[in-house]
Design an enzyme around this catalytic site. Sequence first.
Site, PDB file in Angstrom:
ATOM      1  N   SER A   1       0.731  -1.187  -0.127  1.00 53.11           N
ATOM      2  CA  SER A   1       0.189  -0.105   0.063  1.00 53.11           C
ATOM      3  C   SER A   1       0.894   1.086  -0.138  1.00 53.11           C
ATOM      4  CB  SER A   1      -0.741  -0.043   1.378  1.00 53.11           C
ATOM      5  OG  SER A   1      -1.537   1.266   1.174  1.00 53.11           O
TER       6      SER A   1
ATOM      7  N   ASP B   1     -13.801   6.803  -3.161  1.00 57.53           N
ATOM      8  CA  ASP B   1     -13.143   6.208  -4.378  1.00 57.53           C
ATOM      9  C   ASP B   1     -13.643   7.108  -5.673  1.00 57.53           C
ATOM     10  OD1 ASP B   1     -11.263   4.478  -3.461  1.00 57.53           O
ATOM     11  OD2 ASP B   1     -12.668   2.775  -3.419  1.00 57.53           O
TER      12      ASP B   1
ATOM     13  N   GLY C   1     -14.646  -4.089  -6.978  1.00 50.97           N
ATOM     14  CA  GLY C   1     -14.963  -3.057  -6.049  1.00 50.97           C
ATOM     15  C   GLY C   1     -14.651  -1.764  -6.495  1.00 50.97           C
ATOM     16  N   ALA C   2     -13.585  -1.282  -7.151  1.00 54.29           N
ATOM     17  CA  ALA C   2     -13.460  -0.079  -7.799  1.00 54.29           C
ATOM     18  C   ALA C   2     -14.482   0.248  -9.002  1.00 54.29           C
ATOM     19  CB  ALA C   2     -11.988   0.051  -8.443  1.00 54.29           C
TER      20      ALA C   2
ATOM     21  N   SER D   1      -0.673   4.205   0.605  1.00 55.11           N
ATOM     22  CA  SER D   1      -1.394   5.276   1.675  1.00 55.11           C
ATOM     23  C   SER D   1      -0.366   5.733   2.929  1.00 55.11           C
ATOM     24  CB  SER D   1      -2.500   4.382   1.949  1.00 55.11           C
ATOM     25  OG  SER D   1      -3.521   4.377   0.997  1.00 55.11           O
TER      26      SER D   1
ATOM     27  N   LYS E   1     -13.962  -4.195   1.560  1.00 53.56           N
ATOM     28  CA  LYS E   1     -14.831  -3.155   1.303  1.00 53.56           C
ATOM     29  C   LYS E   1     -16.182  -3.153   1.492  1.00 53.56           C
ATOM     30  CE  LYS E   1     -11.543  -0.273  -1.586  1.00 53.56           C
ATOM     31  NZ  LYS E   1     -11.343   0.337  -2.901  1.00 53.56           N
TER      32      LYS E   1
ATOM     33  N   GLY F   1     -14.014  -4.202 -16.072  1.00 55.49           N
ATOM     34  CA  GLY F   1     -13.733  -4.660 -14.902  1.00 55.49           C
ATOM     35  C   GLY F   1     -14.908  -4.538 -13.849  1.00 55.49           C
TER      36      GLY F   1
END
Length: 286
Positions: free
Chosen positions: A16, A106, A134-135, A18, A70, A131
Amino acid sequence: MTRPYAEVIGDPIAQSKSPTIHNFWLGKLGIDAEYRAFLVEKQMEALEAYFPLASTDGDWVGCNVTMPHKQAVMPLLDRIDPLAQSIGAVNTVVREGLKLVGYNTDAAGFLEPLSADLAQTHYFRMARILGTGGAARAIITALAGHGFTLVVAGRDPAKARALLDELAPKGEHHAIDLAHFADPTDFPFDDREACCDLVINASSLGMQGQPPLAFDWSHAPPGSIAYDIVTAPLDTAFLQGARAIGHRTIDGLSMLIGQAAVAFERFFGQPAPRDHDAELREILTR
């Protein structure tokens, strides 16, 4: 001595970016706080055990949530923001008083680099979204709200159709097999000058350690914008192919930094210092 902290949870988590982003901003603002990464394993039991422990720590202000949690995190929260509820996924949990509140940043992060485009008036807007993970949920919701006709492509077209039916029931949207875009087409696109066309890789295809994304750019109208949410590698084969024929490109750091900025303000109470984005990008790509 203790100090406030937030963290990102998921499995895997070591990769990550982040912590680098949030700690960079904390340093620039001189805020005495910290942002960490914490492994919460895939099993639901691990996620269920995390929040009772975290929420009893007086220094914990919240967490970002990444794969695979998520959606699984939602029943564990006291309240869910309406946007996150409509997306059906939470990527940011904030302690607000005694409550754990779930948000989705997001969608805002995805839209940020498109703000100038969306401020214009278009005859027609279409997005090809590659796709169904989740995104993609956040991206479908965000673009449907900005008047796009959506074509969602997945390895399972039935899942793509179900996502559209759930998240964008209004409008004539289309679900298609991802393999459709792998082979060339001779479709005669019309004059797209007054249109906004997006082609978005919302999958992990093309990421390091993942299979390549097979997309032939003959499926994209002239003047399309290519947007890849993958961050490793940053300059994917998908973006390289788009650039080679003159399309504008947006890389995965744009969405990553944008969504992090929204979460940062919720965690630490101050806007992220976005005037340092160039320096941050340099650090993230070393």
